[in-house]
Design a protein around this motif. Sequence first.
Motif, PDB file in Angstrom:
ATOM      1  N   ARG A  75     -12.389  36.891   7.192  1.00 11.07           N
ATOM      2  CA  ARG A  75     -13.361  36.666   8.641  1.00 11.07           C
ATOM      3  C   ARG A  75     -14.376  38.018   8.752  1.00 11.07           C
ATOM      4  NH1 ARG A  75      -8.182  35.428  10.642  1.00 11.07           N
ATOM      5  NH2 ARG A  75      -7.948  33.454  11.201  1.00 11.07           N
ATOM      6  N   LYS A  76     -13.957  38.967   8.059  1.00 11.61           N
ATOM      7  CA  LYS A  76     -14.741  40.400   8.115  1.00 11.61           C
ATOM      8  C   LYS A  76     -15.968  40.392   7.039  1.00 11.61           C
ATOM      9  CE  LYS A  76     -10.890  43.581   9.187  1.00 11.61           C
ATOM     10  NZ  LYS A  76     -10.101  44.560   8.578  1.00 11.61           N
ATOM     11  N   VAL A  77     -15.546  39.686   6.028  1.00 10.72           N
ATOM     12  CA  VAL A  77     -16.667  39.865   5.020  1.00 10.72           C
ATOM     13  C   VAL A  77     -17.714  38.607   5.352  1.00 10.72           C
ATOM     14  CG1 VAL A  77     -15.415  40.488   2.913  1.00 10.72           C
ATOM     15  CG2 VAL A  77     -15.360  38.312   3.373  1.00 10.72           C
ATOM     16  N   HIS A 108     -18.295  38.071   8.644  1.00 11.15           N
ATOM     17  CA  HIS A 108     -18.991  38.613   9.871  1.00 11.15           C
ATOM     18  C   HIS A 108     -18.522  37.769  10.803  1.00 11.15           C
ATOM     19  CE1 HIS A 108     -21.017  41.911   7.649  1.00 11.15           C
ATOM     20  NE2 HIS A 108     -21.730  40.717   7.022  1.00 11.15           N
ATOM     21  N   ARG A 109     -17.068  37.364  10.853  1.00 15.09           N
ATOM     22  CA  ARG A 109     -16.670  36.276  12.099  1.00 15.09           C
ATOM     23  C   ARG A 109     -15.487  36.865  12.695  1.00 15.09           C
ATOM     24  NH1 ARG A 109     -17.956  30.734  11.193  1.00 15.09           N
ATOM     25  NH2 ARG A 109     -20.083  30.679  10.123  1.00 15.09           N
ATOM     26  N   GLU A 110     -15.656  38.450  13.011  1.00 14.36           N
ATOM     27  CA  GLU A 110     -14.493  39.056  13.650  1.00 14.36           C
ATOM     28  C   GLU A 110     -14.079  38.600  14.988  1.00 14.36           C
ATOM     29  OE1 GLU A 110     -14.277  43.177  12.011  1.00 14.36           O
ATOM     30  OE2 GLU A 110     -16.133  42.750  11.235  1.00 14.36           O
ATOM     31  N   ASP A 121      -7.862  37.597   7.653  1.00 14.52           N
ATOM     32  CA  ASP A 121      -8.613  38.337   8.301  1.00 14.52           C
ATOM     33  C   ASP A 121      -9.814  39.260   7.545  1.00 14.52           C
ATOM     34  OD1 ASP A 121      -7.105  38.091  10.514  1.00 14.52           O
ATOM     35  OD2 ASP A 121      -5.284  39.493   9.922  1.00 14.52           O
ATOM     36  N   GLU A 122      -9.358  39.472   6.331  1.00 10.35           N
ATOM     37  CA  GLU A 122     -10.631  40.167   5.457  1.00 10.35           C
ATOM     38  C   GLU A 122     -11.655  39.063   5.333  1.00 10.35           C
ATOM     39  OE1 GLU A 122     -11.100  42.934   4.110  1.00 10.35           O
ATOM     40  OE2 GLU A 122      -9.188  43.772   5.113  1.00 10.35           O
TER      41      GLU A 122
END
Length: 99
Positions: free
Chosen positions: A93-95, A97-99, A90-91
């Motif tokens: 995806r965040k870094v 920018h694929r949330e 999940d992190e």
Amino acid sequence: MTTKRKVSRPKRKWSARVTSTSNAMDLKGGIFKSTDPAEIAASLKRSASRSNRRKGTPYQSAMSMLNFYINRAGKNLPEKQKKVLEEAKDELRKVFHRE
């Protein structure tokens, strides 16, 4: 009639060989042992972004390496560390920018 005996071969640890000799990315040593999902994600992003030897995008390479480790080490990972690695997805995806 002669019976043939199977010769047992040593188990081949292809996943260990791939991890140590992979031409995909250079990872920080022991990064998958970290207890901080954000640190794991940041390190994977850094390694994937710097690598010129990957085939896909940095995001694909980083996520693939994380999944590879989870799948290969999964049986032997403590439940707590497995949870940290799943949170690292999940992190990641965040870094990226694929949330």
